[in-house]
Design a protein around this motif. Sequence first.
Motif, PDB file in Angstrom:
ATOM      1  N   MET A 220       3.055  -6.814  -2.695  1.00 40.94           N
ATOM      2  CA  MET A 220       2.521  -8.032  -2.067  1.00 40.94           C
ATOM      3  C   MET A 220       3.525  -9.176  -2.136  1.00 40.94           C
ATOM      4  SD  MET A 220      -0.365  -7.391  -0.761  1.00 40.94           S
ATOM      5  CE  MET A 220      -1.382  -5.951  -0.831  1.00 40.94           C
ATOM      6  N   ASP A 221       4.444  -9.148  -3.112  1.00 42.31           N
ATOM      7  CA  ASP A 221       5.476 -10.192  -3.195  1.00 42.31           C
ATOM      8  C   ASP A 221       6.327 -10.232  -1.931  1.00 42.31           C
ATOM      9  OD1 ASP A 221       4.681 -11.045  -5.690  1.00 42.31           O
ATOM     10  OD2 ASP A 221       6.132  -9.814  -6.765  1.00 42.31           O
ATOM     11  N   GLY A 222       6.442  -9.119  -1.231  1.00 37.53           N
ATOM     12  CA  GLY A 222       7.235  -9.052  -0.010  1.00 37.53           C
ATOM     13  C   GLY A 222       6.486  -9.518   1.227  1.00 37.53           C
TER      14      GLY A 222
ATOM     15  N   THR B 154      -0.462  -1.058  -9.585  1.00 39.80           N
ATOM     16  CA  THR B 154       0.658  -1.932  -9.977  1.00 39.80           C
ATOM     17  C   THR B 154       1.729  -2.005  -8.890  1.00 39.80           C
ATOM     18  OG1 THR B 154       0.216  -1.588 -12.323  1.00 39.80           O
ATOM     19  CG2 THR B 154       2.418  -2.363 -11.734  1.00 39.80           C
ATOM     20  N   PRO B 155       2.217  -0.865  -8.348  1.00 39.53           N
ATOM     21  CA  PRO B 155       3.200  -0.991  -7.274  1.00 39.53           C
ATOM     22  C   PRO B 155       2.653  -1.671  -6.015  1.00 39.53           C
ATOM     23  CG  PRO B 155       2.947   1.330  -7.926  1.00 39.53           C
ATOM     24  CD  PRO B 155       2.029   0.500  -8.760  1.00 39.53           C
ATOM     25  N   ILE B 156       1.359  -1.506  -5.753  1.00 40.40           N
ATOM     26  CA  ILE B 156       0.741  -2.186  -4.604  1.00 40.40           C
ATOM     27  C   ILE B 156       0.793  -3.695  -4.822  1.00 40.40           C
ATOM     28  CG2 ILE B 156      -1.453  -2.611  -3.416  1.00 40.40           C
ATOM     29  CD1 ILE B 156      -2.049   0.419  -3.873  1.00 40.40           C
ATOM     30  N   ALA B 157       0.403  -4.141  -6.012  1.00 39.71           N
ATOM     31  CA  ALA B 157       0.428  -5.572  -6.326  1.00 39.71           C
ATOM     32  C   ALA B 157       1.855  -6.113  -6.230  1.00 39.71           C
ATOM     33  CB  ALA B 157      -0.153  -5.828  -7.707  1.00 39.71           C
TER      34      ALA B 157
ATOM     35  N   GLU C  18      -2.669 -14.983  -2.198  1.00 37.94           N
ATOM     36  CA  GLU C  18      -3.401 -14.639  -3.415  1.00 37.94           C
ATOM     37  C   GLU C  18      -3.789 -13.172  -3.341  1.00 37.94           C
ATOM     38  OE1 GLU C  18      -6.202 -17.882  -5.188  1.00 37.94           O
ATOM     39  OE2 GLU C  18      -6.499 -17.879  -3.013  1.00 37.94           O
ATOM     40  N   VAL C  19      -3.743 -12.515  -4.494  1.00 40.49           N
ATOM     41  CA  VAL C  19      -4.151 -11.111  -4.585  1.00 40.49           C
ATOM     42  C   VAL C  19      -4.981 -10.977  -5.852  1.00 40.49           C
ATOM     43  CG1 VAL C  19      -3.373  -8.723  -4.722  1.00 40.49           C
ATOM     44  CG2 VAL C  19      -2.020 -10.392  -3.426  1.00 40.49           C
ATOM     45  N   HIS C  20      -6.213 -10.478  -5.691  1.00 42.08           N
ATOM     46  CA  HIS C  20      -7.133 -10.343  -6.817  1.00 42.08           C
ATOM     47  C   HIS C  20      -7.619  -8.903  -6.930  1.00 42.08           C
ATOM     48  CE1 HIS C  20      -7.659 -14.729  -7.204  1.00 42.08           C
ATOM     49  NE2 HIS C  20      -7.609 -14.736  -5.892  1.00 42.08           N
ATOM     50  N   GLY C  21      -7.661  -8.371  -8.152  1.00 36.67           N
ATOM     51  CA  GLY C  21      -8.324  -7.091  -8.395  1.00 36.67           C
ATOM     52  C   GLY C  21      -9.821  -7.315  -8.335  1.00 36.67           C
ATOM     53  N   ARG C  22     -10.549  -6.299  -7.903  1.00 36.49           N
ATOM     54  CA  ARG C  22     -12.000  -6.412  -7.753  1.00 36.49           C
ATOM     55  C   ARG C  22     -12.697  -5.218  -8.368  1.00 36.49           C
ATOM     56  NH1 ARG C  22     -14.761  -6.141  -3.048  1.00 36.49           N
ATOM     57  NH2 ARG C  22     -16.298  -7.494  -3.951  1.00 36.49           N
TER      58      ARG C  22
END
Length: 181
Positions: free
Chosen positions: A89-91, A83-86, A97-101
Amino acid sequence: MPTGSIVDSIDAELLKAQTEDLRATVIALADMTSLSRNTVQARLSKLAKQGVLHPFERRIDLVALGYPLTVFILTGVTQRKLTPIAESMDGIPKAIEVHGRGGVTDVLIHVVARDGNDFYHSAGRILDIDGVEQATTALVVPQLAYRLNSPLAQLVDGRDRGGVIKCSPMDAERSLSQTVC
């Protein structure tokens, strides 16, 4: 973001008509689909509210904005920090785009860049995020096809027409973005 199938065959027919003429008015879409204007407007409003229709910015050719490089970064991360990694990414504005895999890597990040140095800067910022353990990059050259007609056709009439929108060599060369060729 929608979950599961919330698009029925009427919605799919409307979406298919809209892909044929992206600037079609409600009246034109009603004519194309033999639906009433009120039905078209209600269905489009419902689809927008449910997150089926993406924002207009998704249609803008990133090459025309000066971002000819598209890179996908596959990252392995510390799961408890996902969650903090995602949120981090806003910064990074060029991580569009950011997708969980599932699988060997945990996160797929779509990055655009003006050149190699620009990409290097964004990749460095991603690797600096606490919890990102490793990364593998894949440079996109060129986009060869964009498939949307097949899933829509399948929903419209229950069979797959195998619709592939093929890019011409000129389109493929400049289409390192999400542009539909």
